[in-house]
Design a protein around this motif. Sequence first.
Motif, PDB file in Angstrom:
ATOM      1  N   PRO A  26     -53.831 -18.195  69.524  1.00  0.00           N
ATOM      2  CA  PRO A  26     -52.654 -17.649  68.718  1.00  0.00           C
ATOM      3  C   PRO A  26     -52.580 -18.018  67.455  1.00  0.00           C
ATOM      4  O   PRO A  26     -52.212 -17.251  66.465  1.00  0.00           O
ATOM      5  N   VAL A  27     -52.346 -19.411  67.142  1.00  0.00           N
ATOM      6  CA  VAL A  27     -51.811 -19.902  66.032  1.00  0.00           C
ATOM      7  C   VAL A  27     -52.961 -19.607  65.121  1.00  0.00           C
ATOM      8  O   VAL A  27     -52.779 -19.111  64.043  1.00  0.00           O
ATOM      9  N   GLN A  28     -54.349 -19.799  65.417  1.00  0.00           N
ATOM     10  CA  GLN A  28     -55.459 -19.628  64.506  1.00  0.00           C
ATOM     11  C   GLN A  28     -55.579 -18.150  64.125  1.00  0.00           C
ATOM     12  O   GLN A  28     -55.790 -17.750  63.117  1.00  0.00           O
ATOM     13  N   LEU A  29     -55.291 -17.143  65.301  1.00  0.00           N
ATOM     14  CA  LEU A  29     -55.472 -15.881  65.037  1.00  0.00           C
ATOM     15  C   LEU A  29     -54.175 -15.487  64.051  1.00  0.00           C
ATOM     16  O   LEU A  29     -54.597 -14.528  63.172  1.00  0.00           O
ATOM     17  N   SER A  30     -53.248 -15.877  64.288  1.00  0.00           N
ATOM     18  CA  SER A  30     -51.993 -15.443  63.661  1.00  0.00           C
ATOM     19  C   SER A  30     -52.200 -15.889  62.102  1.00  0.00           C
ATOM     20  O   SER A  30     -51.886 -15.239  61.128  1.00  0.00           O
ATOM     21  N   ARG A  31     -52.978 -17.098  61.821  1.00  0.00           N
ATOM     22  CA  ARG A  31     -53.171 -17.591  60.335  1.00  0.00           C
ATOM     23  C   ARG A  31     -54.114 -16.639  59.739  1.00  0.00           C
ATOM     24  O   ARG A  31     -54.010 -16.216  58.648  1.00  0.00           O
ATOM     25  N   ILE A  32     -55.133 -15.964  60.519  1.00  0.00           N
ATOM     26  CA  ILE A  32     -55.901 -15.119  59.894  1.00  0.00           C
ATOM     27  C   ILE A  32     -55.125 -13.715  59.619  1.00  0.00           C
ATOM     28  O   ILE A  32     -55.525 -13.514  58.259  1.00  0.00           O
ATOM     29  N   MET A  33     -54.383 -13.362  60.189  1.00  0.00           N
ATOM     30  CA  MET A  33     -53.592 -11.981  59.919  1.00  0.00           C
ATOM     31  C   MET A  33     -52.724 -12.411  58.877  1.00  0.00           C
ATOM     32  O   MET A  33     -52.238 -11.496  58.221  1.00  0.00           O
ATOM     33  N   LEU A  34     -51.908 -13.521  58.944  1.00  0.00           N
ATOM     34  CA  LEU A  34     -51.154 -14.006  57.596  1.00  0.00           C
ATOM     35  C   LEU A  34     -51.894 -13.898  56.198  1.00  0.00           C
ATOM     36  O   LEU A  34     -51.232 -13.493  55.364  1.00  0.00           O
ATOM     37  N   ASN A  35     -53.160 -14.077  56.365  1.00  0.00           N
ATOM     38  CA  ASN A  35     -53.842 -14.373  55.284  1.00  0.00           C
ATOM     39  C   ASN A  35     -54.217 -12.928  54.580  1.00  0.00           C
ATOM     40  O   ASN A  35     -54.477 -12.597  53.339  1.00  0.00           O
ATOM     41  N   PHE A  36     -53.996 -11.865  55.479  1.00  0.00           N
ATOM     42  CA  PHE A  36     -54.127 -10.559  54.986  1.00  0.00           C
ATOM     43  C   PHE A  36     -52.810 -10.039  54.837  1.00  0.00           C
ATOM     44  O   PHE A  36     -52.846  -8.693  54.760  1.00  0.00           O
ATOM     45  N   ASP A  37     -51.764 -10.869  54.681  1.00  0.00           N
ATOM     46  CA  ASP A  37     -50.365 -10.113  54.552  1.00  0.00           C
ATOM     47  C   ASP A  37     -50.006  -9.385  55.587  1.00  0.00           C
ATOM     48  O   ASP A  37     -49.227  -8.459  55.642  1.00  0.00           O
ATOM     49  N   TRP A  38     -50.538  -9.588  57.008  1.00  0.00           N
ATOM     50  CA  TRP A  38     -49.804  -9.029  58.120  1.00  0.00           C
ATOM     51  C   TRP A  38     -48.845 -10.008  58.592  1.00  0.00           C
ATOM     52  O   TRP A  38     -48.813 -10.962  58.061  1.00  0.00           O
ATOM     53  N   ASP A  39     -47.832  -9.167  59.481  1.00  0.00           N
ATOM     54  CA  ASP A  39     -47.000  -9.905  59.955  1.00  0.00           C
ATOM     55  C   ASP A  39     -47.035 -10.251  61.609  1.00  0.00           C
ATOM     56  O   ASP A  39     -46.204  -9.406  62.134  1.00  0.00           O
TER      57      ASP A  39
END
Lengths: 141, 461
Positions: free
Chosen positions: B299-312
């Motif tokens: 989940p941490v790695q996946l969240s990081r990908i999403m944060l890169n797209f400015d998702w929350d």
Amino acid sequence: MSSPVNSHSSPDIPAQRALILVVERNPAVQRLERFFLEQAGYSVEFASDGVLALARARELCPKIVVTEILVPRLDGLSLCRALKSDPRTRSIVVLVFSHLHAEDRALEAGADAFIVKPIDEENLIDIVSKLLEIRRESTGG
Amino acid sequence: MAIERLKTGNSNLDEVLHGGFLINTINVVMGAPGTGKTILAEQLVFSNATAAAPALYLTTLSEPLDKFIQHGQSYAFFDSAKVGETVFYEDLGAMVRERGIGALAEIVTEMVTHRTPRLIIIDSFKALTELIETAQERRTILFDLASVLTAYQCTTFFVGEYSGEMMTELPEFAIADSILMLLKQSTGVREQRFLRVEKLRGSASIPGMHAFNITDEGIVLFPRLLTPDISPDYTSNPERVNTGIAGLDDMIEKGFWGGSTTLLAGPTGSGKTIIGLHFIREGAVSNEPGVYVGFQENPVQLSRIMLNFDWDPESLIKDKAFELMYRSPVEMQLDSVAAELFNRVREGRVKRVVVDTIGDLKKSCADPQRFSDFMYALTQWFATKNVTCLLLYELHSLFESPQITDEEISNMSDNIVLLNYTRGVEMARRVRIIKTRGSAHDHREHALQISDSGVSIREIT
């Protein structure tokens, strides 16, 4: 329980060997308990079930009853309640010594102390010795 | 008339047994040492014992009674306050040693009249009956015991280290109304536990091998996934489900059909995970909660990908708009993933699912046919529950793949989206729709780009 007053390693073996009634169904455990308690200077009698133990306690008036909870016919907690409710046996110290983690239930049943198995001989002897000390103080002898 | 059943204390096992064991029966729990028989029996005892219906646990000659207590107490279901009140442990082995095996029925009768149990476990029954010298004597002793246990209102379990071939030889299996076998299977260094209902007289059950784990809670069972019955009122979902990628939705008539399964196949780095996250995130902001099942990225790695797209991702997870369900592929059991997903779907929390990747699921299953059956059942199950599913599949070839999958999963999928790279220096990403069931699609290859805002797709001019 806190540190014992008398350690089992003490050379001062009681002048009069205190009698302990051990209630235990398993002969292998009986042998070990006999060995450690006798080595510490106590005199040991056995009962292999709760009903027999109650009769033996009334007959022998031991200083301490050390009982397992899981014994046939009358479990160790019921035995404890029976001993503590009978004026003839009320003064006998009861130590519940079981594999079952049931300290609260043992104390509720009137036990003076509870320890969990397997046998840790130092702990067993320390607690027996401390209980006897407390009994001596409370009875004045 | 519905027959009363004894719940097992494990809802998934009850499901396998179509509600539990039939009451007032004699049952056998068999399996090699260490398979979990005693844990199952103790779970049964502690979940059922009450003051009005006590349970009697009779230990014999396989292990001292003290060991049962010592080990049992390490499980959450073991309630030491019940011992001596509603759960009674007795050393049957000691009494039989004293009075002889010929007195077995007599001893059990005495115990039954003393404790009046509604549930009796004899563990190990096999070890006890090994004291019997002849086959004829065995039949007589067992007949007498069965007569007592049948005459009295109780449900009995004989627990024993029996092997499969003993079922045809020993009379206890003829007496038994149900037989449960627990077994361990090794594949390489991996070991998996399974439970199988060999016999359940008077009731249906879910056939086959059901995986289980032993945890601090006891036995956690995952019923084998079967193809669901198609309910007469089941209709396909007429709504389109957007992927969150405008260009991709345009290629498939504004999104996939709701409740459909899409196979998204592509080589490493081609954009599968990001498309999967787009799909889940689009659901999360459209009131269609989803689960992203990942076996490689946590989940941490996946969240990081999403944060890169400015998702929350954090606020969406907090709002239960989606969940990142990470499971390590090491020691994973196929049916455990399905069971966890189904629990969430049953709770009504899930409308979208991404599985990243089905290759990881496949590795957890030694039997290719079982894997194919599983995937078919899984996709059918999602369809009947109107859950729209994206299955990611990793292709080995960067440029082209003569066969998309080995397990006919492409046939099971309603839609197939293929990703790859162009040959040459640029190695540009490409996307093509291979198939959409019940829908038109743009079959032309499109360019796929990944930028700070995620995936975008455009026509190739």
